[in-house]
Each structure stands twice: as C-alpha cells, then as structure tokens.
Scaffold this active site. Structure first.
Site, PDB file in Angstrom:
ATOM      1  N   ASP A 187     -42.698   8.483  42.950  1.00 41.71           N
ATOM      2  CA  ASP A 187     -41.902   8.350  42.024  1.00 41.71           C
ATOM      3  C   ASP A 187     -40.699   9.574  42.096  1.00 41.71           C
ATOM      4  O   ASP A 187     -41.167  10.697  42.621  1.00 41.71           O
ATOM      5  CB  ASP A 187     -42.407   8.459  40.676  1.00 41.71           C
ATOM      6  CG  ASP A 187     -41.577   8.206  39.264  1.00 41.71           C
ATOM      7  OD1 ASP A 187     -40.685   7.423  39.386  1.00 41.71           O
ATOM      8  OD2 ASP A 187     -41.803   8.974  38.529  1.00 41.71           O
ATOM      9  N   ASP A 247     -38.396  11.073  39.193  1.00 47.30           N
ATOM     10  CA  ASP A 247     -38.163  11.985  38.151  1.00 47.30           C
ATOM     11  C   ASP A 247     -39.613  12.436  37.604  1.00 47.30           C
ATOM     12  O   ASP A 247     -40.488  11.552  37.277  1.00 47.30           O
ATOM     13  CB  ASP A 247     -37.542  11.199  36.783  1.00 47.30           C
ATOM     14  CG  ASP A 247     -36.192  10.723  37.437  1.00 47.30           C
ATOM     15  OD1 ASP A 247     -35.551  11.406  38.166  1.00 47.30           O
ATOM     16  OD2 ASP A 247     -35.664   9.634  36.963  1.00 47.30           O
TER      17      ASP A 247
END
Length: 236
Positions: free
Chosen positions: A12, A14
């Site tokens: 991922d 953020d």
C-alpha cells in the site's frame, strides 16, 4: 523476516511507503467539516471517522461510507462532477483538490525505514508493486522519488478502468500480483489500513503484514494480519 520464502511484495502507499496518510487526513477533515456546516444537526467529522469510514477505501466509497454514518443522502454523481457539486463524486473531487494543494506546497518523502526495505528488496531482485486506492498514487510516488522501484502501480483510476472493486475486496492486490507475474500465495501484502489488511487476508496471500501507524496492532491482527510492525525497517 525471511524474504527468500516469498516471490513479491505488494505495498500500500499512504501510511506504508509515504506519510501521505496525514495529508489525506487533513484534506478529508477540511472538506467534510466545511460540508457539514450545512448540516448543523450532524456530528462533526473526527479522526476516528477517518479510520472507521475512509481509510484505505476508494475516494468516492469513503465519501459514501461517511455520509451513511451521518444519515445524509446524496446522489452518486459522476467522476467528472465539479468540486462544488452536491454529489458524492463532487465531495470526493473537492477533497482531492485539497490534497493536491498540500502535496504541491509541502511535497512528500518516503519513510526512511520503508525506503531502506524497498532498496533491499530491489537489490535482492524481489519484484514489487504498489496497490493503492488513491488516484494520486503515481504523483505521490514521483514526488517521493521511488517510482523506479515499482514496475506495477495499481492505483484508484486504473482499478476503476479495469472494473476492479476496491479494498476491502482483494481484487486490486490479485491483479497486481498477476501483472507482476507472481503467485498470490507467494506474495506479501504490506498494509496500514483495516480495509487493506482485510483485502490481503481475503485474497489468500502468503503473508499479510500490518503496519501500525495508529490503527492499533490488535485491530490489524483481528482484520487478518499475520505480522504487525510499527516500521518497515523491522522487516530487514
């Protein structure tokens, strides 16, 4: 962490590679609290709402989830809606404008520990992908100077174009593994959001690593993380 056991790493963005989750949080707070001025009976937006309804989800799904929590109904609208439109898409675009302003003004750098892990995996020849619900993922990766490490970037706009449901569905992770040419069961998912951890667990990946940036180790474990760290440097 024995990386020799795994064929790839799916990150991922953020809150895992870059601290842009903090920028997103500020942008969501500004947008929602301005919007809620027209709904004085609704409870104000808080950071807890970010983690409960928004974190890790595609932008418009996050808007819809939060509005549902406040019993506010708006039409879905279209992705082309202007930022001042009273639609779910309009609110999402309004938030995106706020995010881009902050990114342009402040820039972004990768977490030092995350960068060290990425460099190590690159040196070891382990293929990597970014799997992010954010449509801004390519711009954030460029701003952080790490695009070169990721031959596959599965971001929100690409997922929509390919008809892939967002997290907590596992489809974007599965598609990224396929694009890398690696087996799902041999790949590691690295996530800081509950929705993302649930996606990794639902997809049958070899290992789901939860990165605790504030959600809590217990919550990540309950969502399906097989291992929880507070910094990716712990995985070196």
């Amino acid at each position: 962490m024995n990386w020799d056991k795994y064929a790839a790493a799916l990150f991922d963005l953020d809150g895992v590679i870059t601290p842009t989750a903090e920028v997103h949080m500020r942008a969501w707070a500004v947008m929602f609290n301005e919007f809620l001025e027209d709904y004085p009976d609704a409870a104000p937006y808080t950071d807890e709402d970010y983690f409960a309804y928004v974190d890790g989800k595609p932008r418009y799904d996050g808007v819809a989830s939060f509005l549902e929590s406040r019993s506010i109904e708006l039409p879905r609208g279209e992705t082309s809606d202007p930022a001042d439109a009273s639609t779910i898409a309009g609110l999402g675009n309004r938030k995106n404008d706020a995010f881009n302003r902050v990114l342009a003004e402040e820039g972004v750098q990768a977490y030092p520990g995350s960068l060290r892990l990425i460099e190590k995996l690159h040196e070891a020849g382990i293929p990597m992908a970014v799997v992010s619900s954010s449509r801004n993922a390519p711009a954030v990766l460029d701003a952080a100077g790490v695009t070169k490490f990721f031959p596959v970037i599965m971001h929100g706009a690409l997922a929509e174009k390919r008809g892939l449901p967002g997290k907590p569905a596992p489809d974007t992770f599965i598609a990224a593994a396929a694009d890398l040419g690696v087996p799902v069961e041999g790949s590691v998912v690295l996530e800081d959001a509950i929705s993302g951890v649930k996606a990794g667990a639902a997809g049958g990946f070899g290992l789901v690593i939860g990165v605790d940036r504030g959600v809590g180790a217990d919550a990540l474990t309950d969502a399906g993380a097989g291992l929880v760290v507070t910094d990716l440097e712990e995985l070196l």
